[in-house]
Design an enzyme around this catalytic site. Structure first.
Site, short mmCIF file in Angstrom:
data_model
loop_
_atom_site.label_atom_id
_atom_site.label_comp_id
_atom_site.label_asym_id
_atom_site.label_seq_id
_atom_site.Cartn_x
_atom_site.Cartn_y
_atom_site.Cartn_z
N THR A 124 1.08 -1.10 -0.09
CA THR A 124 0.09 -0.04 0.11
C THR A 124 0.96 1.14 0.05
O THR A 124 2.12 1.26 -0.10
CB THR A 124 -0.87 0.03 1.17
OG1 THR A 124 -0.13 0.30 2.45
CG2 THR A 124 -1.87 -1.09 1.60
N ARG A 125 0.34 2.31 0.29
CA ARG A 125 1.05 3.74 0.53
C ARG A 125 1.34 3.81 1.84
O ARG A 125 1.91 4.97 2.08
CB ARG A 125 0.27 4.98 -0.35
CG ARG A 125 0.24 5.01 -1.72
CD ARG A 125 -0.36 6.18 -2.22
NE ARG A 125 -1.61 6.57 -1.61
CZ ARG A 125 -2.13 7.63 -0.86
NH1 ARG A 125 -1.15 8.37 -0.71
NH2 ARG A 125 -3.35 7.84 -0.39
N LYS A 126 1.41 2.91 2.76
CA LYS A 126 1.89 3.10 4.02
C LYS A 126 3.18 2.82 3.90
O LYS A 126 4.08 1.56 4.13
CB LYS A 126 1.44 2.14 4.75
CG LYS A 126 -0.44 2.46 5.24
CD LYS A 126 -0.89 1.30 6.11
CE LYS A 126 -2.44 1.51 6.33
NZ LYS A 126 -3.23 0.57 7.09
N THR A 127 4.18 3.63 3.60
CA THR A 127 5.43 3.59 3.52
C THR A 127 6.31 4.74 3.96
O THR A 127 5.87 5.51 4.90
CB THR A 127 5.84 3.76 2.01
OG1 THR A 127 5.33 5.02 1.31
CG2 THR A 127 5.10 2.58 0.98
#
Length: 278
Positions: A124-127
């Site tokens: 996901t965009r949980k970076t």
């Protein structure tokens, strides 16, 4: 890796007065980088870019995605002692962090492959801010899907979008933007999944649905003749512990933020092996 990126990492790590490296005689030296545990390696290209910047010759037999055993030598290095020391921590940070992501991703894709040959495991965009592209490429090295790199890659209509304007209005507005971008709609019920699919969404994300609810939603879409017109993604609360159950649902994509934010670093070290004369 861009020069500007490398230099920002160097600025962060070296600071303005690097005493610890410069007190060392800058003589020719050789070193090895090796893993202290089994892993799926990632970060090879990033490490090479860093060594190249410092004028260090780096030789490797591996590429991202290769399976390594404890003790395997990832790199053999030749260069000035000061340059090797300055490149050490930055390169090891990338190798350790990215290999941890690739290793966890490989573990997850192996679980899913036991039950489905087509279901994708995606991140996901949980970076980490500033290094998203590297983390997502590590997911790819582990056999996963990178999903969107940023908000421009696709139109994602999430729960807060729906609260602000509703599914129908959001999908219609998204369709007016560009014919090149896919439209994904996040839903929490089979009813909303049907609505989004009927409106022409390309991807339906089933958010925080339990495996049985995912199966039931897929059956309803099939019954209404909409299953083949959309990609169905399951997301939210999926971990190693319940991944097998989701892999048996028949969903097209399983997205897991934990591939990145819950991965453990791999223990990778650099050791000087030959010190030449000045």
């Amino acid at each position: 890796m861009f020069i500007r990126e490398i230099e920002s990492f160097i600025e962060e790590d070296l600071g303005y007065d690097d005493v610890s490296c410069t007190i060392v005689p800058d003589r020719p030296a050789e070193a090895i980088i090796f893993t202290k545990e089994d892993c799926t390696v990632a970060g090879i290209d990033e490490a090479i870019s860093i060594f190249y910047y410092f004028g260090v010759q780096a030789e490797t037999d591996f590429e991202d995605g290769d399976q390594l055993k404890k003790g395997d030598i990832i790199f053999r290095l030749r260069g000035g002692a000061v340059s090797i020391l300055r490149a050490e921590r930055i390169s090891l940070n990338f190798l350790g962090h990215l290999s941890g992501i690739a290793t966890l991703t490989k573990k997850c894709t192996d679980i899913v492959r036991k039950h489905s040959e087509t279901t994708r495991v995606a991140c996901t965009r949980k970076t980490t801010p500033g290094i998203r592209k590297f983390e997502k490429l590590a997911v790819a090295a582990g056999g996963g899907d990178t999903h969107r790199f940023n908000l421009s890659d696709a139109v994602m209509i999430k729960d807060n979008h729906v609260k602000l304007m509703g599914i129908e209005a959001a999908v219609k507005a998204a369709k007016k933007t560009s014919f090149t971008r896919k439209i994904e709609v996040e839903v929490e019920s089979a009813q909303d999944a049907l609505l989004a699919a009927g409106l022409g969404a390309d991807i339906i994300m089933l958010d925080n649905m339990q495996p049985e609810a995912v199966k039931e939603t897929l059956k309803i879409l099939e019954k209404k003749g909409l299953r083949n017109s959309v990609i169905v993604e399951a997301s939210g609360g999926i971990s190693l512990e319940n991944l097998e159950a989701y892999s048996k649902t028949g969903v097209d994509v399983i997205s897991m933020g934990s591939l990145i934010h819950k991965s453990s670093w791999i223990d990778i070290s650099l050791e000087m092996i030959d010190i030449g004369e000045t």
